[in-house]
Design a protein around this motif. Structure first.
Motif, PDB file in Angstrom:
ATOM      1  N   LEU A  45      37.645 -14.636 -11.157  1.00  0.00           N
ATOM      2  CA  LEU A  45      37.703 -13.576 -12.169  1.00  0.00           C
ATOM      3  C   LEU A  45      37.493 -12.202 -11.542  1.00  0.00           C
ATOM      4  CD1 LEU A  45      35.723 -15.176 -15.124  1.00  0.00           C
ATOM      5  CD2 LEU A  45      38.110 -14.429 -15.163  1.00  0.00           C
ATOM      6  N   VAL A  46      36.510 -12.091 -10.673  1.00  0.00           N
ATOM      7  CA  VAL A  46      36.229 -10.793 -10.042  1.00  0.00           C
ATOM      8  C   VAL A  46      37.424 -10.340  -9.208  1.00  0.00           C
ATOM      9  CG1 VAL A  46      34.773  -9.606  -8.361  1.00  0.00           C
ATOM     10  CG2 VAL A  46      33.721 -11.072 -10.082  1.00  0.00           C
ATOM     11  N   PHE A  47      37.997 -11.234  -8.418  1.00  0.00           N
ATOM     12  CA  PHE A  47      39.152 -10.865  -7.606  1.00  0.00           C
ATOM     13  C   PHE A  47      40.346 -10.502  -8.489  1.00  0.00           C
ATOM     14  CE2 PHE A  47      36.640 -12.489  -4.244  1.00  0.00           C
ATOM     15  CZ  PHE A  47      37.110 -11.876  -3.096  1.00  0.00           C
ATOM     16  N   TYR A  48      40.505 -11.195  -9.595  1.00  0.00           N
ATOM     17  CA  TYR A  48      41.569 -10.864 -10.539  1.00  0.00           C
ATOM     18  C   TYR A  48      41.379  -9.438 -11.072  1.00  0.00           C
ATOM     19  CZ  TYR A  48      44.154 -10.596 -14.899  1.00  0.00           C
ATOM     20  OH  TYR A  48      44.972 -10.171 -15.913  1.00  0.00           O
ATOM     21  N   PHE A  49      40.155  -9.123 -11.511  1.00  0.00           N
ATOM     22  CA  PHE A  49      39.926  -7.798 -12.083  1.00  0.00           C
ATOM     23  C   PHE A  49      40.056  -6.694 -11.042  1.00  0.00           C
ATOM     24  CE2 PHE A  49      37.667 -10.195 -15.539  1.00  0.00           C
ATOM     25  CZ  PHE A  49      38.563  -9.847 -16.539  1.00  0.00           C
ATOM     26  N   VAL A  50      39.651  -6.945  -9.811  1.00  0.00           N
ATOM     27  CA  VAL A  50      39.854  -5.944  -8.756  1.00  0.00           C
ATOM     28  C   VAL A  50      41.351  -5.723  -8.555  1.00  0.00           C
ATOM     29  CG1 VAL A  50      39.655  -5.508  -6.273  1.00  0.00           C
ATOM     30  CG2 VAL A  50      37.662  -6.267  -7.553  1.00  0.00           C
ATOM     31  N   SER A  51      42.116  -6.793  -8.538  1.00  0.00           N
ATOM     32  CA  SER A  51      43.570  -6.679  -8.372  1.00  0.00           C
ATOM     33  C   SER A  51      44.191  -5.872  -9.504  1.00  0.00           C
ATOM     34  CB  SER A  51      44.209  -8.065  -8.326  1.00  0.00           C
ATOM     35  OG  SER A  51      43.713  -8.791  -7.238  1.00  0.00           O
ATOM     36  N   VAL A  52      43.770  -6.129 -10.724  1.00  0.00           N
ATOM     37  CA  VAL A  52      44.285  -5.385 -11.873  1.00  0.00           C
ATOM     38  C   VAL A  52      43.957  -3.899 -11.737  1.00  0.00           C
ATOM     39  CG1 VAL A  52      44.030  -5.035 -14.369  1.00  0.00           C
ATOM     40  CG2 VAL A  52      44.308  -7.345 -13.448  1.00  0.00           C
ATOM     41  N   LEU A  53      42.720  -3.604 -11.335  1.00  0.00           N
ATOM     42  CA  LEU A  53      42.325  -2.197 -11.163  1.00  0.00           C
ATOM     43  C   LEU A  53      43.156  -1.515 -10.085  1.00  0.00           C
ATOM     44  CD1 LEU A  53      38.448  -2.550 -11.426  1.00  0.00           C
ATOM     45  CD2 LEU A  53      39.944  -1.393 -13.048  1.00  0.00           C
ATOM     46  N   LEU A  54      43.432  -2.228  -8.998  1.00  0.00           N
ATOM     47  CA  LEU A  54      44.210  -1.640  -7.909  1.00  0.00           C
ATOM     48  C   LEU A  54      45.668  -1.414  -8.292  1.00  0.00           C
ATOM     49  CD1 LEU A  54      42.746  -3.598  -4.884  1.00  0.00           C
ATOM     50  CD2 LEU A  54      42.458  -1.168  -5.374  1.00  0.00           C
ATOM     51  N   LEU A  55      46.168  -2.185  -9.239  1.00  0.00           N
ATOM     52  CA  LEU A  55      47.556  -2.023  -9.673  1.00  0.00           C
ATOM     53  C   LEU A  55      47.741  -0.876 -10.654  1.00  0.00           C
ATOM     54  CD1 LEU A  55      48.589  -5.750 -10.116  1.00  0.00           C
ATOM     55  CD2 LEU A  55      49.356  -4.173  -8.333  1.00  0.00           C
ATOM     56  N   ASP A  56      46.675  -0.466 -11.305  1.00  0.00           N
ATOM     57  CA  ASP A  56      46.766   0.606 -12.293  1.00  0.00           C
ATOM     58  C   ASP A  56      46.721   1.957 -11.578  1.00  0.00           C
ATOM     59  OD1 ASP A  56      46.413   2.503 -14.328  1.00  0.00           O
ATOM     60  OD2 ASP A  56      45.273   1.097 -15.559  1.00  0.00           O
TER      61      ASP A  56
ATOM     62  N   ALA B 162      32.917  -2.467 -11.694  1.00  0.00           N
ATOM     63  CA  ALA B 162      33.601  -2.701 -12.963  1.00  0.00           C
ATOM     64  C   ALA B 162      34.191  -4.105 -13.019  1.00  0.00           C
ATOM     65  CB  ALA B 162      34.690  -1.654 -13.169  1.00  0.00           C
ATOM     66  N   ALA B 163      34.728  -4.581 -11.899  1.00  0.00           N
ATOM     67  CA  ALA B 163      35.294  -5.933 -11.862  1.00  0.00           C
ATOM     68  C   ALA B 163      34.216  -6.986 -12.091  1.00  0.00           C
ATOM     69  CB  ALA B 163      35.994  -6.166 -10.527  1.00  0.00           C
ATOM     70  N   VAL B 164      33.053  -6.792 -11.491  1.00  0.00           N
ATOM     71  CA  VAL B 164      31.938  -7.721 -11.695  1.00  0.00           C
ATOM     72  C   VAL B 164      31.498  -7.678 -13.152  1.00  0.00           C
ATOM     73  CG1 VAL B 164      29.502  -8.161 -11.125  1.00  0.00           C
ATOM     74  CG2 VAL B 164      31.163  -7.734  -9.301  1.00  0.00           C
ATOM     75  N   SER B 165      31.432  -6.490 -13.726  1.00  0.00           N
ATOM     76  CA  SER B 165      31.043  -6.346 -15.126  1.00  0.00           C
ATOM     77  C   SER B 165      32.026  -7.076 -16.046  1.00  0.00           C
ATOM     78  CB  SER B 165      30.973  -4.860 -15.494  1.00  0.00           C
ATOM     79  OG  SER B 165      30.626  -4.692 -16.841  1.00  0.00           O
ATOM     80  N   CYS B 166      33.310  -6.932 -15.790  1.00  0.00           N
ATOM     81  CA  CYS B 166      34.329  -7.622 -16.593  1.00  0.00           C
ATOM     82  C   CYS B 166      34.178  -9.134 -16.478  1.00  0.00           C
ATOM     83  CB  CYS B 166      35.729  -7.218 -16.143  1.00  0.00           C
ATOM     84  SG  CYS B 166      36.217  -5.567 -16.619  1.00  0.00           S
ATOM     85  N   ALA B 167      33.974  -9.619 -15.253  1.00  0.00           N
ATOM     86  CA  ALA B 167      33.819 -11.061 -15.049  1.00  0.00           C
ATOM     87  C   ALA B 167      32.596 -11.589 -15.785  1.00  0.00           C
ATOM     88  CB  ALA B 167      33.720 -11.375 -13.559  1.00  0.00           C
TER      89      ALA B 167
ATOM     90  N   MET C  93      31.298 -10.398 -18.509  1.00  0.00           N
ATOM     91  CA  MET C  93      31.611 -10.436 -19.941  1.00  0.00           C
ATOM     92  C   MET C  93      32.462 -11.658 -20.285  1.00  0.00           C
ATOM     93  SD  MET C  93      32.224  -6.508 -21.192  1.00  0.00           S
ATOM     94  CE  MET C  93      33.180  -5.906 -19.820  1.00  0.00           C
ATOM     95  N   VAL C  94      33.463 -11.942 -19.451  1.00  0.00           N
ATOM     96  CA  VAL C  94      34.324 -13.099 -19.697  1.00  0.00           C
ATOM     97  C   VAL C  94      33.517 -14.397 -19.625  1.00  0.00           C
ATOM     98  CG1 VAL C  94      36.242 -14.448 -18.754  1.00  0.00           C
ATOM     99  CG2 VAL C  94      36.453 -11.973 -18.976  1.00  0.00           C
ATOM    100  N   LEU C  95      32.537 -14.445 -18.743  1.00  0.00           N
ATOM    101  CA  LEU C  95      31.695 -15.637 -18.595  1.00  0.00           C
ATOM    102  C   LEU C  95      30.632 -15.745 -19.677  1.00  0.00           C
ATOM    103  CD1 LEU C  95      31.278 -15.549 -14.708  1.00  0.00           C
ATOM    104  CD2 LEU C  95      32.599 -17.224 -16.041  1.00  0.00           C
ATOM    105  N   GLY C  96      30.591 -14.743 -20.582  1.00  0.00           N
ATOM    106  CA  GLY C  96      29.628 -14.787 -21.676  1.00  0.00           C
ATOM    107  C   GLY C  96      28.222 -14.385 -21.283  1.00  0.00           C
ATOM    108  N   ARG C  97      28.107 -13.633 -20.226  1.00  0.00           N
ATOM    109  CA  ARG C  97      26.801 -13.163 -19.745  1.00  0.00           C
ATOM    110  C   ARG C  97      26.672 -11.671 -20.031  1.00  0.00           C
ATOM    111  NH1 ARG C  97      27.271 -16.167 -13.954  1.00  0.00           N
ATOM    112  NH2 ARG C  97      27.409 -18.267 -14.801  1.00  0.00           N
ATOM    113  N   PRO C  98      25.469 -11.146 -19.971  1.00  0.00           N
ATOM    114  CA  PRO C  98      25.327  -9.690 -20.127  1.00  0.00           C
ATOM    115  C   PRO C  98      26.164  -8.973 -19.064  1.00  0.00           C
ATOM    116  CG  PRO C  98      23.184 -10.755 -20.226  1.00  0.00           C
ATOM    117  CD  PRO C  98      24.171 -11.816 -19.830  1.00  0.00           C
ATOM    118  N   ALA C  99      26.829  -7.916 -19.475  1.00  0.00           N
ATOM    119  CA  ALA C  99      27.773  -7.231 -18.586  1.00  0.00           C
ATOM    120  C   ALA C  99      27.102  -6.435 -17.475  1.00  0.00           C
ATOM    121  CB  ALA C  99      28.676  -6.314 -19.402  1.00  0.00           C
ATOM    122  N   TRP C 100      25.841  -6.162 -17.596  1.00  0.00           N
ATOM    123  CA  TRP C 100      25.173  -5.321 -16.600  1.00  0.00           C
ATOM    124  C   TRP C 100      23.711  -5.714 -16.519  1.00  0.00           C
ATOM    125  CZ3 TRP C 100      28.071  -2.977 -13.326  1.00  0.00           C
ATOM    126  CH2 TRP C 100      27.536  -2.040 -12.453  1.00  0.00           C
TER     127      TRP C 100
END
Length: 173
Positions: free
Chosen positions: A113-124, A138-143, A145-152
């Motif tokens: 998930l983290v690598f996916y979100f980093v890739s998405v950020l780099l493409l934008d 931000a990628a860790v925070s997104c991951a 949230m997806v895992l159902g844990r506190p974002a920060w």
């Protein structure tokens, strides 16, 4: 990695200095020269780089832009080479308890998930100017949230030096 470093150098330099477009070939050649030396400890001759720029710049143009680039980063007290988003991930994954101590399955999903979100950020293209460490946070925070844990967490704030609000701004964008 030398190419990526040189692209990052040229991008940062152009964002600091309002360079006209006719200087871009020499700026890119100078950035590639610095990138190759930094990443591969191999110095490329400026005349080769000037030739690569299809005669849009001379050897003296390349050397001039290299000096300008080094001076600009020195004045700003910034290193020529910064880490990439991937360089910060091991530290942030550890701070978020996503570094493998939760079991192999969770770690694999979290890391993917983290690598996916980093890739998405780099493409934008709107987000490419972000600091690499902020992208990782931000990628860790997104991951999380997806895992159902506190974002920060306080550990992420301490490790990344970013607040939850700063990471959220990237996520919202």
């Amino acid at each position: 990695s030398a190419f990526l470093t040189s692209v990052q150098l040229a991008d940062r330099f152009v964002s600091y200095k309002n360079a006209s477009t006719h200087r871009y070939p020499a700026i890119c050649a100078a950035a590639l020269r610095i990138g190759c030396f930094t990443e591969q400890e191999r110095e490329l001759p400026p005349e080769v780089l000037a030739a690569l720029a299809h005669t849009r710049c001379s050897t003296s143009d390349v050397l001039h832009e290299e000096r300008s680039m080094r001076e600009a980063f020195s004045e700003r007290k910034e290193p020529l080479v910064c880490g990439t988003a991937m360089d910060f991930l091991p530290h942030f994954l550890r701070a978020a308890n996503l570094d493998g101590r939760l079991g192999d399955n969770d770690w694999t999903v979290a890391r993917a998930l983290v690598f996916y979100f980093v890739s998405v950020l780099l493409l934008d293209t709107r987000l490419r100017r972000l600091r690499p460490s902020l992208m990782s946070a931000a990628a860790v925070s997104c991951a999380l949230m997806v895992l159902g844990r506190p974002a920060w967490s306080d550990a992420l704030t301490f490790t990344s030096c970013y607040s939850a609000e700063e990471a959220d701004l990237v996520v919202v964008a």
